[in-house]
Design a protein around this motif. Structure first.
Motif, PDB file in Angstrom:
ATOM      1  N   PRO A  27       0.854  -1.201   0.000  1.00 19.62           N
ATOM      2  CA  PRO A  27       0.000   0.000   0.000  1.00 19.62           C
ATOM      3  C   PRO A  27       0.886   1.246   0.000  1.00 19.62           C
ATOM      4  O   PRO A  27       1.862   1.314   0.755  1.00 19.62           O
ATOM      5  CB  PRO A  27      -0.797  -0.123   1.301  1.00 19.62           C
ATOM      6  N   LYS A  28       0.554   2.208  -0.809  1.00 16.79           N
ATOM      7  CA  LYS A  28       1.446   3.353  -1.014  1.00 16.79           C
ATOM      8  C   LYS A  28       1.497   4.276   0.196  1.00 16.79           C
ATOM      9  O   LYS A  28       0.472   4.656   0.759  1.00 16.79           O
ATOM     10  CB  LYS A  28       0.981   4.146  -2.240  1.00 16.79           C
ATOM     11  N   THR A  29       2.712   4.630   0.593  1.00 13.90           N
ATOM     12  CA  THR A  29       2.950   5.662   1.597  1.00 13.90           C
ATOM     13  C   THR A  29       3.996   6.611   1.048  1.00 13.90           C
ATOM     14  O   THR A  29       5.171   6.250   0.932  1.00 13.90           O
ATOM     15  CB  THR A  29       3.433   5.068   2.934  1.00 13.90           C
ATOM     16  N   ASP A  30       3.562   7.810   0.675  1.00 12.55           N
ATOM     17  CA  ASP A  30       4.514   8.781   0.122  1.00 12.55           C
ATOM     18  C   ASP A  30       4.587  10.047   0.975  1.00 12.55           C
ATOM     19  O   ASP A  30       4.970  11.117   0.491  1.00 12.55           O
ATOM     20  CB  ASP A  30       4.179   9.127  -1.333  1.00 12.55           C
ATOM     21  N   CYS A  31       4.239   9.930   2.258  1.00 12.22           N
ATOM     22  CA  CYS A  31       4.366  11.060   3.181  1.00 12.22           C
ATOM     23  C   CYS A  31       4.971  10.548   4.487  1.00 12.22           C
ATOM     24  O   CYS A  31       4.418   9.645   5.117  1.00 12.22           O
ATOM     25  CB  CYS A  31       3.028  11.747   3.413  1.00 12.22           C
ATOM     26  N   PHE A  32       6.103  11.093   4.865  1.00 11.74           N
ATOM     27  CA  PHE A  32       6.809  10.674   6.068  1.00 11.74           C
ATOM     28  C   PHE A  32       7.880  11.705   6.401  1.00 11.74           C
ATOM     29  O   PHE A  32       8.222  12.563   5.574  1.00 11.74           O
ATOM     30  CB  PHE A  32       7.438   9.285   5.912  1.00 11.74           C
ATOM     31  N   ARG A  33       8.398  11.627   7.623  1.00 10.82           N
ATOM     32  CA  ARG A  33       9.445  12.563   8.048  1.00 10.82           C
ATOM     33  C   ARG A  33      10.790  12.111   7.511  1.00 10.82           C
ATOM     34  O   ARG A  33      11.155  10.947   7.602  1.00 10.82           O
ATOM     35  CB  ARG A  33       9.491  12.678   9.573  1.00 10.82           C
ATOM     36  N   VAL A  34      11.530  13.080   6.978  1.00  2.00           N
ATOM     37  CA  VAL A  34      12.854  12.819   6.432  1.00  2.00           C
ATOM     38  C   VAL A  34      13.949  13.235   7.409  1.00  2.00           C
ATOM     39  O   VAL A  34      14.985  12.575   7.532  1.00  2.00           O
ATOM     40  CB  VAL A  34      13.020  13.565   5.087  1.00  2.00           C
ATOM     41  N   PHE A  35      13.699  14.338   8.135  1.00  2.00           N
ATOM     42  CA  PHE A  35      14.686  14.846   9.093  1.00  2.00           C
ATOM     43  C   PHE A  35      13.958  15.418  10.293  1.00  2.00           C
ATOM     44  O   PHE A  35      13.184  16.359  10.160  1.00  2.00           O
ATOM     45  CB  PHE A  35      15.553  15.923   8.430  1.00  2.00           C
ATOM     46  N   HIS A  36      14.190  14.804  11.458  1.00  2.17           N
ATOM     47  CA  HIS A  36      13.546  15.224  12.706  1.00  2.17           C
ATOM     48  C   HIS A  36      14.609  15.964  13.521  1.00  2.17           C
ATOM     49  O   HIS A  36      15.323  15.382  14.338  1.00  2.17           O
ATOM     50  CB  HIS A  36      13.017  13.990  13.442  1.00  2.17           C
ATOM     51  N   GLY A  37      14.687  17.268  13.274  1.00  2.00           N
ATOM     52  CA  GLY A  37      15.840  18.036  13.707  1.00  2.00           C
ATOM     53  C   GLY A  37      16.147  18.023  15.186  1.00  2.00           C
ATOM     54  O   GLY A  37      17.324  17.986  15.576  1.00  2.00           O
ATOM     55  N   THR A  38      15.120  18.043  16.023  1.00  2.00           N
ATOM     56  CA  THR A  38      15.349  18.099  17.467  1.00  2.00           C
ATOM     57  C   THR A  38      16.219  16.939  17.934  1.00  2.00           C
ATOM     58  O   THR A  38      17.073  17.096  18.811  1.00  2.00           O
ATOM     59  CB  THR A  38      14.004  18.077  18.217  1.00  2.00           C
ATOM     60  N   VAL A  39      16.019  15.768  17.330  1.00  2.00           N
ATOM     61  CA  VAL A  39      16.775  14.579  17.713  1.00  2.00           C
ATOM     62  C   VAL A  39      17.971  14.343  16.792  1.00  2.00           C
ATOM     63  O   VAL A  39      19.003  13.834  17.220  1.00  2.00           O
ATOM     64  CB  VAL A  39      15.855  13.339  17.712  1.00  2.00           C
ATOM     65  N   GLU A  40      17.847  14.765  15.536  1.00  2.00           N
ATOM     66  CA  GLU A  40      18.859  14.415  14.536  1.00  2.00           C
ATOM     67  C   GLU A  40      19.869  15.523  14.241  1.00  2.00           C
ATOM     68  O   GLU A  40      20.644  15.394  13.286  1.00  2.00           O
ATOM     69  CB  GLU A  40      18.168  13.943  13.254  1.00  2.00           C
ATOM     70  N   GLY A  41      19.883  16.586  15.051  1.00  2.00           N
ATOM     71  CA  GLY A  41      21.028  17.480  14.966  1.00  2.00           C
ATOM     72  C   GLY A  41      20.797  18.956  14.761  1.00  2.00           C
ATOM     73  O   GLY A  41      21.709  19.754  14.968  1.00  2.00           O
ATOM     74  N   PHE A 134      -0.943  15.455  10.024  1.00  2.00           N
ATOM     75  CA  PHE A 134       0.164  15.325  10.971  1.00  2.00           C
ATOM     76  C   PHE A 134       0.782  13.939  10.801  1.00  2.00           C
ATOM     77  O   PHE A 134       0.160  12.923  11.125  1.00  2.00           O
ATOM     78  CB  PHE A 134      -0.320  15.527  12.406  1.00  2.00           C
ATOM     79  N   LEU A 135       2.009  13.904  10.326  1.00  2.00           N
ATOM     80  CA  LEU A 135       2.625  12.639   9.945  1.00  2.00           C
ATOM     81  C   LEU A 135       2.988  11.762  11.137  1.00  2.00           C
ATOM     82  O   LEU A 135       3.058  10.539  11.004  1.00  2.00           O
ATOM     83  CB  LEU A 135       3.866  12.907   9.085  1.00  2.00           C
ATOM     84  N   ASP A 136       3.224  12.366  12.310  1.00  2.00           N
ATOM     85  CA  ASP A 136       3.568  11.554  13.470  1.00  2.00           C
ATOM     86  C   ASP A 136       2.380  10.754  13.994  1.00  2.00           C
ATOM     87  O   ASP A 136       2.551   9.839  14.804  1.00  2.00           O
ATOM     88  CB  ASP A 136       4.186  12.395  14.591  1.00  2.00           C
ATOM     89  N   PRO A 322      12.143   9.807  15.418  1.00  2.00           N
ATOM     90  CA  PRO A 322      12.958   9.317  16.533  1.00  2.00           C
ATOM     91  C   PRO A 322      12.800  10.207  17.757  1.00  2.00           C
ATOM     92  O   PRO A 322      12.381  11.359  17.668  1.00  2.00           O
ATOM     93  CB  PRO A 322      14.389   9.390  15.983  1.00  2.00           C
ATOM     94  N   SER A 323      13.133   9.645  18.920  1.00  2.00           N
ATOM     95  CA  SER A 323      13.028  10.396  20.166  1.00  2.00           C
ATOM     96  C   SER A 323      14.222  10.073  21.043  1.00  2.00           C
ATOM     97  O   SER A 323      14.925   9.075  20.837  1.00  2.00           O
ATOM     98  CB  SER A 323      11.737  10.048  20.903  1.00  2.00           C
ATOM     99  N   PHE A 324      14.461  10.915  22.024  1.00  2.00           N
ATOM    100  CA  PHE A 324      15.525  10.663  22.983  1.00  2.00           C
ATOM    101  C   PHE A 324      15.078   9.568  23.947  1.00  2.00           C
ATOM    102  O   PHE A 324      14.032   9.678  24.589  1.00  2.00           O
ATOM    103  CB  PHE A 324      15.856  11.935  23.768  1.00  2.00           C
ATOM    104  N   ASP A 325      15.845   8.498  24.045  1.00  2.00           N
ATOM    105  CA  ASP A 325      15.572   7.411  25.006  1.00  2.00           C
ATOM    106  C   ASP A 325      14.151   6.874  24.868  1.00  2.00           C
ATOM    107  O   ASP A 325      13.518   6.496  25.856  1.00  2.00           O
ATOM    108  CB  ASP A 325      15.799   7.895  26.444  1.00  2.00           C
ATOM    109  N   ASP A 326      13.641   6.851  23.634  1.00  2.00           N
ATOM    110  CA  ASP A 326      12.282   6.340  23.378  1.00  2.00           C
ATOM    111  C   ASP A 326      11.214   7.081  24.173  1.00  2.00           C
ATOM    112  O   ASP A 326      10.149   6.531  24.476  1.00  2.00           O
ATOM    113  CB  ASP A 326      12.202   4.837  23.674  1.00  2.00           C
TER     114      ASP A 326
END
Length: 337
Positions: A27-41, A134-136, A322-326
């Motif tokens: 099933p097609k999914t073409d919407c998602f997070r590419v860069f989650h800045g708070t956790v990824e830098g 809201f993708l999350d 992603p999140s810090f410490d889940d």
């Protein structure tokens, strides 16, 4: 570390999502997070794939031309799609930057995106602030789709009715979407139509408090005894599945939504609208709210009404968030009563 390095690393972590775009057997999914800045830098920088476009959003600091061009280059090397940048770094989170004419026209045009085969309307710039999906909340929509067959569903604070649409696609026999925004509900109607489920769905423009209290069979009262404005009249009713996803804080003459100090004012009547043996899905997106303390307060509230929680299922955001410490700011729990 350079943003190009951080973004390239983040894209590599989304390899499965990206590769699945070309897999006709899924099933097609073409919407998602590419860069989650708070956790990824880069705190306050989010980059998403929204269908046939990339969406960059900044919430703390405006990108300079060099930074923006670097991000463009990495994204376009991954997929040659329009890049929309929404700078929301002002305190009110409104988009403040202008776009080139062609990109601006695209950003204001209706597009269609897909998530697990469900279609949603998308417009990357519109009269509101946030994207129309809201993708999350993907995990929430997946749960509802999987648990709505032949059931009645109440979707509170429905926004553009992503949850309600997923429920209807999952085979719900009745879906009631409640939101105060006529703009959001209009987008929700488009979502239902895109999936051919509009006959199952109702769209009620109302403050959540009078809607909830009427459905729960409670009296509608005003905050501080102020005169009440008109509101849609509804009959008491219970549902197999209730989805409660309120904003962090909102105030009206009917009451105050406060996810930090008073979740119970919404949760209690929502429990009353949930059938015996039914499920209520509760969401809290405030990072400083402790997950376990919040959960225990929900259980206490249920027990004070003479009922009990028979089953608990936590819904964790997908790995593109992603999140810090889940310990993700968005907490979602499904309680069977």
């Amino acid at each position: 570390m350079p943003i190009t390095t951080l973004l390239t690393t983040a894209l590599a972590k989304r390899e499965t999502l990206i590769n699945n775009l070309s897999n006709a057997n899924l099933p097609k999914t073409d919407c998602f997070r590419v860069f989650h800045g708070t956790v990824e830098g880069v705190n306050g920088l989010n980059i998403d794939r929204y269908g046939d476009a990339w969406l960059i959003q900044t919430f703390h600091q405006t990108l300079n031309e060099e930074e923006l061009q670097s991000i463009h280059n990495v994204l376009l090397s991954a997929a040659d799609l329009p890049v929309v940048y929404n700078d929301r770094s002002n305190k009110n989170s409104r988009v403040i930057n202008k776009l080139d004419v062609d990109i601006d026209a695209y950003a204001h045009s209706d597009q269609v995106i897909a998530e697990n085969g469900i279609l949603f309307n998308s417009k990357l710039r519109h009269e509101g602030q946030d994207p129309l999906l809201f993708l999350d909340m993907r995990v929430g929509r997946e749960f509802v789709k999987a648990n709505s067959h032949k059931k009645t569903v109440l979707n509170l604070f429905s926004y553009t009715c992503g949850i309600g649409t997923a429920a209807a696609v999952g085979g719900a026999k009745r879906v009631v979407n409640v939101d105060f925004s006529s703009f959001a509900l209009a987008a929700g109607e488009k979502n239902a139509q895109l999936n051919g489920v509009e006959l199952v769905c109702q769209f009620i423009q109302s403050d959540a408090f009078p809607a909830l209290r009427q459905l729960a069979g409670l009296k509608v009262a005003s905050r501080n005894n102020k005169k009440l404005p008109s509101y849609p009249k509804m009959s008491a009713s219970q549902f197999d599945l209730v989805f409660l996803d309120p904003p962090r804080f909102a105030k009206s003459v009917f009451g105050t939504v406060d996810l930090v100090n008073d979740y119970q004012s919404l949760f209690k009547p929502a429990v009353l609208t949930t059938k015996q043996g039914g499920t209520i899905v509760c969401c809290n997106n405030v990072a400083k709210v402790d997950k376990e303390a919040w959960f225990k307060s929900l259980v206490r509230c249920v027990e004070k009404q003479g009922r009990e929680v028979s089953h608990v299922e936590w819904l964790d955001c997908h790995q593109d968030f992603p999140s810090f410490d889940d310990n993700h700011p968005l907490k979602i729990v499904a309680l069977t009563l």
